[in-house]
Design an enzyme around this catalytic site. Structure first.
Site, PDB file in Angstrom:
ATOM      1  CE1 TYR A 111      -4.299  -1.278   0.695  1.00 29.97           C
ATOM      2  CE2 TYR A 111      -3.151  -2.861   1.984  1.00 29.97           C
ATOM      3  CZ  TYR A 111      -4.240  -2.356   1.234  1.00 29.97           C
ATOM      4  OH  TYR A 111      -5.269  -3.375   1.269  1.00 29.97           O
ATOM      5  CE1 TYR A 150      -2.360  -6.586   3.916  1.00 31.33           C
ATOM      6  CE2 TYR A 150      -3.214  -6.184   1.573  1.00 31.33           C
ATOM      7  CZ  TYR A 150      -3.497  -6.173   3.046  1.00 31.33           C
ATOM      8  OH  TYR A 150      -4.676  -5.859   3.390  1.00 31.33           O
ATOM      9  NE  ARG A 160      -6.642 -10.265   4.824  1.00 35.04           N
ATOM     10  CZ  ARG A 160      -7.582  -9.319   4.258  1.00 35.04           C
ATOM     11  NH1 ARG A 160      -7.356  -7.994   4.198  1.00 35.04           N
ATOM     12  NH2 ARG A 160      -8.815  -9.824   3.597  1.00 35.04           N
ATOM     13  CG  HIS A 163      -8.029  -7.620  -0.145  1.00 31.90           C
ATOM     14  ND1 HIS A 163      -6.745  -8.314   0.380  1.00 31.90           N
ATOM     15  CD2 HIS A 163      -7.956  -6.387   0.670  1.00 31.90           C
ATOM     16  CE1 HIS A 163      -6.169  -7.482   1.455  1.00 31.90           C
ATOM     17  NE2 HIS A 163      -6.852  -6.321   1.540  1.00 31.90           N
ATOM     18  CG  HIS A 165      -9.740  -2.410   1.341  1.00 32.26           C
ATOM     19  ND1 HIS A 165     -10.167  -2.928   2.543  1.00 32.26           N
ATOM     20  CD2 HIS A 165      -8.514  -2.782   1.497  1.00 32.26           C
ATOM     21  CE1 HIS A 165      -9.243  -3.818   3.191  1.00 32.26           C
ATOM     22  NE2 HIS A 165      -7.820  -3.612   2.303  1.00 32.26           N
TER      23      HIS A 165
HETATM   24 FE   LIG Z   1      -6.196  -4.380   2.327  1.00 34.43          FE
END
Ligand SMILES: [Fe+2]
Length: 240
Positions: A111, A150, A160, A163, A165
């Site tokens: 991110y 990640y 994770r 995905h 959000h």
């Molecule tokens: Fe996330």
């Protein structure tokens, strides 16, 4: 869950379908213990700010906001994809003019955020944030990059699944729903406490997008279809 309005105030309530949404406190998802309320909720009276926003105004959201691959000087790394679908109410009717926002990591699973310091590269051509308004048929459409998985600190060797959000705003700032879209066939889904906190298998499957030939653009981008149902028996599971 008990909700206590101030004395004398009568508020309409919506019945939350049991078994659809994840519980507020889910031990396998560690951080829920920190944010799940331990006391009965208190309903605050809605004032003008809460019931009239977001007032976006004409032209505030532009078509370019929905293309996450075209926000910088060059193209981001990774596989270009199209994510599209409809926002629907409990009766399957389209919800038009609704603000849909997405945020995601880049193709390497990183991110662009100050607390994400794990050892994966940032992409100077990818911010990972987009938004659009649904059209008269409730449709939204984003051009983006397939996000990477990640690691996170929830438990040993925690990763994770891929995905994106999603946030959907209703008529007011307090009517915001947040969820995550997953990709079909990802083996990490079975080990993900966030997805597994959705109690029902059918609910979990509603969070997994469908690969879609109609959305796919030849020579350019694979397409994924993800409808968001706000309420009712087929409601999309939402986070708190
Ligand atoms: Fe996330």
């Amino acid at each position: 869950m008990a909700v206590h309005p101030p004395a004398g105030l009568v508020l309409p309530g919506y019945e939350r379908p049991s078994g659809v949404h994840p519980p507020l406190d889910f031990p396998d998802y560690r951080s829920t213990a920190l944010r799940a309320p331990h006391r009965p909720l208190v309903l605050l009276p809605h004032r003008l700010t809460e019931i009239t926003g977001p007032l976006l105004g004409a032209g505030r959201v532009t078509p370019a906001d929905a293309d996450l691959t075209n926000q910088h000087g060059g193209e981001p790394q990774g596989q270009r994809i199209i994510v599209a679908g409809r926002v629907l109410d409990s009766g399957g009717r389209p919800v038009p003019d609704t603000l849909v926002e997405i945020w995601q990591p880049n193709a390497a699973g990183r991110y662009r955020h100050r607390v994400d310091n794990h050892p994966a590269p940032l992409d100077p051509n990818f911010t990972g944030v987009g938004r659009c308004l649904t059209d008269s048929d409730g449709r939204y459409r984003f051009i983006t990059i397939r996000p990477g998985s990640y690691p996170w600190q929830n438990h040993p060797n925690a990763w994770r699944p891929m995905h994106i959000h999603f946030s959907v705003f209703g008529a007011g700032l307090l009517t915001r729903l947040v969820t995550q879209m997953y990709f079909p066939g990802d083996p990490l889904q079975a080990f993900d406490p966030i997805l597994q906190s959705v109690p029902d298998e059918r609910g979990r499957m509603r969070l997994v997008a469908a690969f879609d030939w109609e959305t796919t653009i030849p020579e350019q981008a694979l397409g994924y279809k993800f409808d968001i149902v706000l309420r009712g028996r087929d409601a999309t599971p939402m986070e708190k």
